[in-house]
Every structure is written in C-alpha cells, then in structure tokens.
Design an enzyme around this catalytic site. Structure first.
Site, PDB file in Angstrom:
ATOM      1  N   GLY A 255      52.825  25.985  35.684  1.00  0.00           N
ATOM      2  CA  GLY A 255      51.549  26.473  36.199  1.00  0.00           C
ATOM      3  C   GLY A 255      50.500  25.385  36.144  1.00  0.00           C
ATOM      4  O   GLY A 255      50.411  24.635  35.161  1.00  0.00           O
TER       5      GLY A 255
ATOM      6  N   HIS B 255      38.317  45.591  39.064  1.00  0.00           N
ATOM      7  CA  HIS B 255      37.039  44.919  39.305  1.00  0.00           C
ATOM      8  C   HIS B 255      36.194  45.780  40.232  1.00  0.00           C
ATOM      9  O   HIS B 255      36.654  46.217  41.287  1.00  0.00           O
ATOM     10  CB  HIS B 255      37.292  43.548  39.932  1.00  0.00           C
ATOM     11  CG  HIS B 255      36.124  42.627  39.865  1.00  0.00           C
ATOM     12  ND1 HIS B 255      34.939  42.887  40.512  1.00  0.00           N
ATOM     13  CD2 HIS B 255      35.953  41.434  39.232  1.00  0.00           C
ATOM     14  CE1 HIS B 255      34.091  41.901  40.280  1.00  0.00           C
ATOM     15  NE2 HIS B 255      34.677  41.008  39.501  1.00  0.00           N
TER      16      HIS B 255
ATOM     17  N   ARG C 184      32.974  45.755  33.577  1.00  0.00           N
ATOM     18  CA  ARG C 184      33.705  46.083  34.793  1.00  0.00           C
ATOM     19  C   ARG C 184      34.387  47.447  34.747  1.00  0.00           C
ATOM     20  O   ARG C 184      34.404  48.173  35.737  1.00  0.00           O
ATOM     21  CB  ARG C 184      34.750  44.988  35.065  1.00  0.00           C
ATOM     22  CG  ARG C 184      34.104  43.665  35.425  1.00  0.00           C
ATOM     23  CD  ARG C 184      35.116  42.546  35.526  1.00  0.00           C
ATOM     24  NE  ARG C 184      34.455  41.318  35.967  1.00  0.00           N
ATOM     25  CZ  ARG C 184      35.086  40.162  36.113  1.00  0.00           C
ATOM     26  NH1 ARG C 184      36.374  40.066  35.850  1.00  0.00           N
ATOM     27  NH2 ARG C 184      34.413  39.089  36.527  1.00  0.00           N
TER      28      ARG C 184
ATOM     29  N   GLU D 175      45.704  33.565  31.276  1.00  0.00           N
ATOM     30  CA  GLU D 175      45.956  34.977  31.580  1.00  0.00           C
ATOM     31  C   GLU D 175      47.391  35.381  31.290  1.00  0.00           C
ATOM     32  O   GLU D 175      47.690  36.575  31.173  1.00  0.00           O
ATOM     33  CB  GLU D 175      45.627  35.251  33.052  1.00  0.00           C
ATOM     34  CG  GLU D 175      45.610  36.725  33.420  1.00  0.00           C
ATOM     35  CD  GLU D 175      45.286  36.980  34.885  1.00  0.00           C
ATOM     36  OE1 GLU D 175      45.312  38.162  35.292  1.00  0.00           O
ATOM     37  OE2 GLU D 175      45.014  36.013  35.628  1.00  0.00           O
TER      38      GLU D 175
END
Length: 667
Positions: free
Chosen positions: A41, A267, A338, A454
């Site tokens: 990544g 979101h 959120r 994440e």
C-alpha cells in the site's frame, strides 16, 4: 476464546510513549542494512512508512496496485488533518485532542494508542510543512485552522479542499527520494493475494503482476499492511472503485484477527444517490459543515413539492426551514460528529421531509455564510453600506477561496450551482473503524505482520472524528511504526535473507493459483459486478446506518446464499495469465462475501449501540446510542475458521483509567 494483550507499556498515560520509545530494543544502523521489509500500500500510511523505514537504513519493497503511488485513495480525504498545536489559542491541547477522539469514538478505543496519536500529531504538521505541503495560511503568514465535527476548537490544518492529495504528494516525494537512492524497490501494478508464514512468522507475500498475470514471490523479515479500509463491501460508498479488503482478509485467513468489523462510518455529507445505475458515491468534505447549515422543510408538503420539482429550496421562507442539527444539538450545531449527523438526517427523511426524488436527501446551505463573509470583507474594504449584490459577490469570493474546488466538483456532478442554491447531501458509507487487530506496537497477533492506517482498528473506536484519518495514517507511518517495528526486528538480526524457494512459499503460491483458477473455471452466467451490487444492497439494508437482530440474522442468511450462488454461477471472462480486471474484481468480491458475513456476525453479537454501530433495540428515549459498558467495553477480535463454522471471538478488555465513561452528549 482468549483474552488479548495489547502490550501497553506501564506508567502514567502522558509518559507511556516517551518512556517506551526511550527504552525499547533498537536495531543498530549496520544491522538495519541486512533486514528486509515489505510494505503493501502506498497511501499516506504506506508511503510515509516505506520512506521512513528506508531512511533508517532498512531495505524496503513497496507494492501498489496503481500505476503510481499518487493514485492512492488518501487523495480523497479533502477537508484537513488534526493536530494539537493550539494556533488559535482557543483552549486546545494534546489532552483535549485525546479526549475528543476517545469521546468521538464512543469509548471503544484504546486510551494509550489514542494519547500517543494526539502526542505526535503536532510533529506531522512540522514534517508536512518541511516537505512543502501548501497548507492554508492567514494574512500574517501563520498556518490557518478550521473546525470539524465533534470538537469545539479549531485544530484542523487544511489545503483548501485538497488536503489528502497535498499530503500524499509530500509522502510521495519522500518515497521517491528513497526509490532514487535504491533503498526502496517500488512495484507498480502489483496486488498482494496472500501472506506467507514461515515458522509462524510473516515472511513474505504472493503478489500478482496485474499487467502480465504472473504470480510472484517476495520475501522479507517483516510485512507491513497499509491497504486501507473495506467500505466497498457495501458496493456504493465514497471509496475508490478499486479499494478492497483482500490483503487484510487474506491475513485473516492465515490467522490474523479482525477487530470490530461492524464499526462502519457513515459520512453525512455525500451527494445523494441518483439512480440504480450508479457504482460510486461522491463525498463532499465535512469541512463544508463549518459554514454550511443543514436543513429540511418543516412541512412535509413543502418537501413533497421540492421532490416533485414544483418548488426549490429558495421558495421555502426562513420560518419554514428546520435547521434540525442546530435545534437538536445546540452546543455543537452543524458540527456534531458524523454518526450523530448521519442518524439525524435519516430521522428527518424517515419523517417524509427528504428533498430529493428518492426522499433521501437534505440541504447544505451556504447563504448565511456568504452574507456574513460578504459584509466582513466589504467592511475591510471600506464599503460600509454595501448593497445586497456587493455583499453576495464578496461573500462568494471568500467561500471560493476556502472551498472552491469542492463547489466546482459538486456543480460538475449535479449541474447545480451551490453558490446560488443549497447543496443536496445524504449519508453514505465512508470509512471503516474496524480492521486487523494490532497491539501497541501495531503488530497483529501474527509475529512480523504489522498493520497501519485504516487497515488496523486501533485509534478511532466506534466512530472516527473528521480530519483524523490523515492524522492516524501519517502518525503510524512517520512516527510510530519506524520505532515499534524495531522491537520485532531486534530479534531478527541473525536471521539471513529469507529465500523464496522455501516450501511455505511454494505451497502458498499453489493455493493462490488454485483459488484464481477456480474462479476462472466456474463459467457461470452472471457478472462479478451483479454479485457485488447485490451484496452491497444486503449490507446496506441489514448492516448499514441502523441494524437490528432480526435483520442481521436475515442478512447473514442472504449473504451465505449469495456466496453459494456466486461460486456456482459467476462468469469471469479472459485468462488468468494476462491483464484481466474482471478476475481481480472476482477475487476481491469473493473476499467481500466472507468479510460481509463477519461484519453482520459482529454487529449481531454486540448488543448495544455505540458510535457508527446503531442497534435499533438499544437507544435512548430521544433516539441516541445506548452503550452497555458493563458487558461490551472490549475489542471484539474475530478468528475466522473454515466456511460453515462460526468464527471464534477473542476479547481485549478496554480499561479506562484517565477518562470517565459517560453517555456522549453534543447538546
């Protein structure tokens, strides 16, 4: 079931990281030259980690399935990055950032990890500025800050609406420098399909060259996964279309634990879905809630008229508008977290007051901010009695300076000018707080396998505060992993370079090949896309913004039936040994079909509501999340077993010694 140990250092919270960092085992510079590390990544976490590890002297291989590391999904984080620098002198501090993050996550994250994140946040800004990241600045040249949801201070540094992109370019420059020096080998268009374990330690990966289709073996003394989240299990999300869970899920299939997989962030500020043909949703940055006011009509008949095209937002007088976030949460208003904002939007739309044809949409209105900024700028220019046109023109100039690229993007997608009419928004899947279980060193339960950004679960609990994703990715990559990976590698300095002709590499490659060939040989009649879309609908319906036991049980059954159908009737065109995006997608969807089931199982087992996990059976009288701290104040880490068998739950108790557990309130 076993009780997991997060290996949290002893001592006072404020001293843990400093003391631990000063006393942990080290790898001498000459020994670093003999150690290999694989990083999978190249987003903010991966690029910063690879650059930092190479700078220290390690030999690094980094893999991306993109044509360039700059394509990583980190560029989509538009609004900003948090840091406790207190530039606004409004009461911010490391402790306040720590507390806001713990509270925002609804008390389901590890105190020690979150405090460390808050501590190193200020270093990230210094690093980025040194790299030339063009953060917004005030008139005098100081870095500017703005607010984000869930906090009452301004701590978010930003580069207009392109913060993620600019930070990624900074990390990419650092990575490119190490590539040029020969310390990093960069593998473009390669996808990790499995992790190789040798004597119980992660010693390499099997990757597929996406251009040629060739399977490749790559070895190292340690493997770092920085592959992002798994929001695309819902099909429609704000994630890039290629974002997937394969690297992390293949680690789970090799014995790594998946922690809190049901903690999904919805979101509140996305462009509403416009039709069944859509394959992706578009995020409008949360930074827009700094100046935008969220509202719906008070009257159902007005909402119906707007949905039918008989009225517009401009036809609704001020007294007939319900600024519901300001009404329901006066202390925070439009800047509630959120999860709270998303559920509030769902609630008013369920009442029939949604403003798009599907009924699932609310307004985000900038008219008040335009007027306020216009008057202020006119006054600064010596215009003390400006007319309405002048106020509007000057106010729009200020908004354009702050959010111009976001407004331009919105207009290109919707055909509506948000300077003149309010934006239309609705919640959508965005981020996953769950991920691979890691300890304080960011190491999974598999020795030598690390997860950062994440990809891991550690810092955000049940709900991530806005502008904290960039903070965690860069904190892990620049300032945490380069230290903590040494704790493992200090015991590997006598381990020679790992050969790729070991039986473990041969066997893992053989299993990967068989898996791919199996998908190619099904020869069914349905496309991969159709299965992914159906899975997404199941996930959104039964494990989305609201869940209940009956729905989750049904969702598990439907996913199992869909998976069985997938392996009987999916059609994958082309060949395995060539460029074949459909085969890539098929393998990813196969993993989603297993991960989706685990997400539902996790949501079903957690009989409480917290953050983004909202069980309809567990809510307060006014519809807020109702936690059960006596029974569920732990990390749920799942060990995946063979299909047809229930996954095994392992627990890491969450001990709160520095904050008081209490019901979140933003009122």
């Amino acid at each position: 079931m076993k009780q997991l140990d997060g290996h949290i250092p002893p001592g006072p919270l404020k001293e843990k990281w400093t003391t631990y960092r000063s006393t942990m085992p080290l790898v001498a510079p000459n020994n670093k030259l003999r150690l290999d590390i694989i990083v999978v990544g190249t987003g903010l976490a991966g690029a910063s980690a690879a650059a930092s590890l190479a700078e220290l002297g390690y030999n690094v291989k980094v893999f991306t399935f993109h044509d360039s590391p700059r394509r990583a999904h980190s560029i989509a984080a538009q609004g900003g990055i948090n840091a406790a620098k207190n530039y606004k002198n409004d009461g911010d501090s490391v402790w306040r950032l720590f507390y806001d993050t713990i509270k925002g996550g609804d008390y389901r994250s590890r105190e020690a990890n979150v405090y460390r994140l808050a501590e190193v946040s200020a270093n990230i800004i210094d690093q980025a500025v040194a790299q030339g990241v063009p953060f917004a600045r005030e008139y005098g040249g100081y870095l500017d800050n703005r607010s984000f949801g869930g906090v009452q201070v301004k701590r978010t540094f930003y580069a207009r609406g392109q913060t993620g992109q600019q930070l990624l370019l900074g990390a990419y420059q650092a990575l490119s420098r190490q590539v040029a020096l020969g310390k990093v080998e960069l593998y473009h268009r390669h996808e990790m399909l499995d992790v190789v374990l040798v004597d119980g330690k992660a010693r390499g990966i099997i990757a597929r060259n996406l251009i040629t289709g060739e399977l490749e073996r790559h070895s190292a003394h340690a493997v770092v996964l920085a592959t992002g989240g798994y929001g695309n299990v819902f099909y429609l999300s704000t994630n890039a279309m290629n974002s997937n869970a394969t690297a992390a899920w293949r680690a789970v299939r090799r014995g790594a634990y998946m922690a809190n997989p049901c903690f999904t962030q919805i979101h509140p500020t996305c462009i509403p879905q416009s039709g069944e043909y859509q394959s992706k949703l578009t995020l409008m940055s949360e930074s827009l809630r700094n100046d935008g006011r969220v509202w719906v009509p008070k009257k159902v008949e007005d909402a119906e008229a707007i949905r039918q095209g008989r009225k517009t937002a401009l036809d609704i007088p001020e007294e007939d508008r319900d600024y519901y976030l300001e009404r329901m949460y006066p202390a925070f208003g439009n800047l509630v977290p959120r999860d709270v904002a998303s559920r509030a939007a769902k609630r008013v739309c369920d009442e029939g007051r949604g403003i798009v044809p599907t009924g699932l949409g609310v307004f985000l209105d900038f008219s008040t901010a335009i007027e306020r900024y216009g008057k202020s700028r006119a006054h600064a220019m010596g215009i003390h009695n400006p007319d309405e046109a002048t106020i509007r023109r000057l106010g729009e100039q200020v908004i354009e300076e702050k959010y111009g690229n976001l407004f331009e993007m919105y207009e290109k997608i919707t055909g509506e000018n948000p300077y003149k009419v309010p934006m239309k928004i609705y919640p959508a899947v965005h981020y996953t707080m769950g991920g691979l279980w890691v300890d304080y060193n960011l190491q999974t339960n598999i020795p030598g396998l690390f997860a950062i950004g994440e990809c891991n679960f550690s810092d955000h609990g049940a709900n991530r505060l806005g502008a904290s994703a960039l903070m965690q990715g860069l904190a892990d990559g620049y300032f945490v992993l380069p230290y903590t990976i040494g704790v493992f590698l200090s015991n590997e300095i006598r381990t020679p370079r790992i050969p790729t002709d070991l039986p473990e590499f041969e066997q893992t490659e053989k299993e990967v090949r068989a898996r791919l060939e199996g998908l190619m040989h099904i020869g069914g009649s349905q496309s991969v896309e159709s299965f992914h879309r159906r899975l997404g609908k199941i996930m959104w319906e039964y494990c989305g913004m609201a869940r209940n036991a009956e729905g989750l049980q049904k969702g598990i059954r439907l996913i199992r039936e869909l998976r069985e159908e997938f392996y009987k009737d999916v059609y994958v065109p082309g060949r395995m040994d060539e460029f074949n995006p459909e085969m890539e997608k098929a393998h990813r969807v196969a993993d989603f079909l297993e991960l989706g089931e685990l997400m539902c199982i996790d949501a079903l087992h957690r009989n409480e509501s917290c953050g983004g996990h909202f069980r309809e059976e567990y809510q307060t009288e006014d519809g807020e999340a109702l936690r059960n701290d006596e029974e569920y104040a732990y990390v749920a880490a799942w060990e995946w077993t063979d299909l047809g068998k229930d996954p095994v739950l392992h627990k890491e108790p969450l001990v709160f010694e520095n904050v008081e557990l209490k019901t979140r309130s933003y009122k």
